[in-house]
Structure formats: C-alpha cells, structure tokens
Enzyme design. Structure first.
Site, short mmCIF file in Angstrom:
data_model
loop_
_atom_site.label_atom_id
_atom_site.label_comp_id
_atom_site.label_asym_id
_atom_site.label_seq_id
_atom_site.Cartn_x
_atom_site.Cartn_y
_atom_site.Cartn_z
N HIS A 5 -12.83 2.87 -0.17
CA HIS A 5 -12.90 1.79 0.83
C HIS A 5 -13.59 0.55 0.27
O HIS A 5 -14.10 -0.27 1.03
CB HIS A 5 -13.68 2.22 2.10
N ARG A 16 -11.90 15.72 7.67
CA ARG A 16 -12.65 16.11 6.46
C ARG A 16 -14.07 16.51 6.83
O ARG A 16 -14.70 15.87 7.69
CB ARG A 16 -12.71 14.96 5.45
N ARG A 71 -2.39 -2.10 -3.63
CA ARG A 71 -3.60 -1.31 -3.45
C ARG A 71 -3.49 -0.09 -4.36
O ARG A 71 -2.51 0.63 -4.32
CB ARG A 71 -3.71 -0.86 -2.00
N GLU A 86 -8.10 -5.27 5.01
CA GLU A 86 -7.92 -4.93 3.60
C GLU A 86 -6.73 -5.68 3.00
O GLU A 86 -6.77 -6.05 1.83
CB GLU A 86 -7.75 -3.41 3.45
N ASN A 112 0.88 -1.17 0.00
CA ASN A 112 0.00 0.00 0.00
C ASN A 112 0.91 1.22 0.00
O ASN A 112 1.47 1.58 1.02
CB ASN A 112 -0.89 -0.04 1.25
#
Ligand code: ADP
Length: 395
Positions: free
Chosen positions: A179, A240, A90, A383, A7
């Site tokens: 996601h 965010r 990823r 993940e 990743n």
C-alpha cells in the site's frame, strides 16, 4: 497529457484514463474473468456505466478492448492512441531493487521478474499486463509504480525479522510493506491539507480496506509499516489473520491435517474478521449483525479496532510521538463507527474526536476537536491519481 493507469491481476484488469493537467478521470473500467470468458465494464466521465461479455483468452485481448472502448467513436474519450501519452502500471513487489517508480525497460522487466518469488500471485500478472500494453501501444512510454517502494526508507531495525541473518542474505527475507502508493499519497496530502511541512511532521496512516495496513511516516519517509514480507502480517483484515503466534501453524496443521498450502489458504482467505465472525468480511455486514446482537460480529469489530490501536501506539513509540493520525480506504473513509472505536483506545495520546465531524463520509476532514493533542483526519486515498502523477513525473 493523458495517462492510462493499469492495475493488472491474474484474471482481472482495472484501468483509468487520467488527464494529468486537470487530474480529471476521463474514463474508467474493469476487465474481469480474463482467461475464463471475459467481461468488460466501461464508464466514460459523466456517462453511463456499461458491462458487456467479451471473449478475453489473454490480457492482450483485454487491453485491446480497453483501447477500443477509450477510442470508440460514440462512447470513447480520445480520438486515437496518439492521445495517450504514457501508461502507468501498478506493480506489487519491487523487492529491494526499487525504491521509487521507474520507466519500464527490458532490464526493469527482468528485475521485476526476479521479484516474482516474493509475490507469486501478483508480479507475474503485472508483467503480463506490461507485455500486453507494449505489444498494443509500441513506442508509448510506460512506468512501473511499486506498492513496496515507499517503504524502502525503513531502517533495518524495523525491516529485519528475528530470524537467522542468512535468510536475509540468501533469500532477502525481510519486511517490505505494501500500500506504499496510498501511504505516500495520503501522508503528503495530510501535510498539504494542514499547511504543515511534509518533511517535519510525524503521521500515522491507517489504510483500512479489505486489505489493511498502517504506516509510520516520519518527516516524509516511511519508517515502519505493519505488512511484512507479504501482505499477511499486521492488522486483522477482511479474511487475513494478520499477526499470530507462528507456532499456531504447526498446532493447527496437526489437528486439522493441513499442509503448508492448506494453512496459507486458511490464514489468507478464511481468517480475519470473516473467520472470527462467521458473518462476512464486509464491515457493513458486520455492523448490521452486531446491531442485531451477533456477539461474534461485535467481537470481530472490536478486535479489529484494538489491533489498529495497538499499532498506532507502537508507531507513536517508533517516532517518539505523533502529530497526525489519518484514516483512509474503504473502511477508513466510510466507517465512522470503526474510527470511533479505534480512537476510544487513544485517549492517552490526548486525542479527542468531534462526533459530528466523524459522522461525515468520504471527504477530506479533520475529525478531532481543536483541543485534541493529535490531529485526526480522514483523507480519501487515490492510488490511480498517485500512479498517474508518478508516471508524468518520469516521462
Ligand atoms: P480493497 O481496495 O482492499 O479491496 P477497499 O479499500 O475498497 O478495499 O475497502 C473495501 C471495504 O471497505 C469493504 O469490504 C467494507 O468492509 C468497507 N466499506 C466500504 N464502504 C463502507 C461503508 N459505507 N461502511 C463501512 N464499511 C465500508
């Protein structure tokens, strides 16, 4: 087969080596400050975690250190590179080009590059990681697993914005969602865990971490999700803003003398629960502050829960009902108080939470009572394992 899962960010790189037969993690770690100075953290399974400074001018040196660590005579977990059968990368944005994972070819790399515009911070870094691995592990098959791919099943009613259609035609402005690897992994696992058919259940996945998103999964397919063209839309997140009235941007730009970059910086990095509370983006800090009477920390926690509950309601509408609601990721897996806050808005769905079960942490568990009309669960996401599985399936 051993699969190296990578990743790659612009200055960091997380990795795990997973044995796909046993699904055991053989080793994991992280390269940080690539291009600045460089730091490698490495931990073999059952062994000690060690961090050392290592010069990493580019991602190629970082990957070389990862390979050296994995094959080290003392702390390594494989004898040579031959024992790494494939690499799973990823990749954040696959645009409309990728609805599933793919074996990486020159053509695929070009197509990923064409999505750079849509994820300017992430895709170029993902490509650098792919190039560096190809250089150091020639001949090893590599697979790209996209954050957006799972959501490519959304209908146009869900993914189109109420903007001039030509922006979609010309620039592919639409909802993509993120996601996806986690939403797919967790929703599948819910069906398995409950012994229900995946293709005949309606599940709402609440992936609540530093970045948070919700996904409506109907009969095994994503039909709507809260993140949009970028990860900024939807829930109130760590830093965010999530959904706001877009006209606020002009208003604040004029008041504060900000340009577009300045505005985007505020919305991505200075907003969310951190911006509201003025305390932290971390829910543990917020809970402590709220317990000590900090009103803005309390407000931030309640706003977060309220927004999640509103999305759950809208996705129950989108799927004409819901069978399961599942919490995952850092907050979803660990923060029973936040789960309880969210569920306190959902009584109208016939949801009843078992306080004792909800008090547990980090395990697969049903947290609703047997009488609850909707099954509410916690399922830890993974993940890296999902990427390893996709990789093996393709090579
Ligand atoms: P990401 O992968 O998006 O960086 P994670 O899924 O790892 O994020 O989630 C990180 C967040 O999870 C932290 O910022 C924190 O708010 C929350 N978190 C982690 N552990 C706990 C805990 N024990 N209690 C409450 N919140 C927690």
């Amino acid at each position: 087969m051993n699969v190296l899962v990578i990743n790659c960010g612009s200055s960091s790189l997380k990795f795990q080596l997973i044995n796909s037969d046993t699904e055991a993690v053989l080793a994991k770690g992280l390269c940080e400050r690539i291009g600045i100075d460089g730091r490698l953290t490495y931990q073999p399974a059952g062994g000690e975690k060690k961090t050392e400074d290592k010069a990493m001018p580019t991602h190629t040196e970082a990957i070389q250190f990862v390979i050296d660590a994995l094959t080290d005579a003392e702390r390594g977990v494989v004898k040579s590179l031959e024992e790494i059968g494939a690499v799973g990368h990823r990749v954040v944005h696959g645009g409309e080009k990728f609805a599933s994972s793919v074996v990486i070819t020159e053509e695929v790399k070009k197509a990923i590059e064409e999505c750079n515009d849509l994820a300017p911070l992430h895709n170029p870094a993902n490509l650098i990681g792919i190039d560096a691995c190809e250089k150091l592990m020639p001949g090893t098959p590599m697979v790209a697993v996209f954050d957006t791919a799972f959501h490519q099943t959304m209908p146009d009613t869900a993914y189109m914005y109420g903007l001039p259609y030509e922006y979609y035609d010309k620039y592919k402005v639409r909802r993509y969602g993120f996601h996806g690897t986690s939403h797919s992994f967790v929703s599948k696992r819910v069906a398995e865990f409950l012994g229900k058919p995946y293709d005949a259940t309606r599940t709402i996945v609440c992936h609540l971490g530093n970045g948070s998103s919700i996904c409506a999964v109907k009969n095994g397919k994503s039909v709507d999700t809260s993140m949009g063209l970028t990860p900024l839309e939807g829930l109130v997140m760590g830093t965010r803003s999530g959904d706001i009235d877009p006209a606020i941007m002009e208003f604040i730009a004029k008041k504060e003398g900000l340009d577009i970059a300045g505005l985007m910086n505020v919305l991505n990095k200075k907003s969310g629960v951190e911006g509201v509370s003025g305390v932290s983006s971390d829910f543990r800090d917020l809970a402590n502050a709220a317990a000590e009477g900090n009103k803005r920390a309390e407000l931030a926690l309640e706003m977060f829960a309220y927004r999640v509950a509103k999305y759950v309601g809208s996705y129950a509408a989108a799927m004409n009902g819901v069978d399961n609601i599942v919490f995952t990721a850092g907050i979803g897996e660990n923060d029973g108080q936040t789960r309880a806050r969210i569920c306190s808005y959902l009584g109208y769905l016939g949801i009843e939470i078992d306080a004792e079960a909800n008090g547990k942490r980090g395990e697969e568990i049903v947290i609703s009572t047997p009488d609850s009309k909707v099954t509410v669960l916690v399922i830890p996401t993974n993940e890296e394992l999902a990427i390893a599985r996709e990789t093996v399936a393709l090579v």
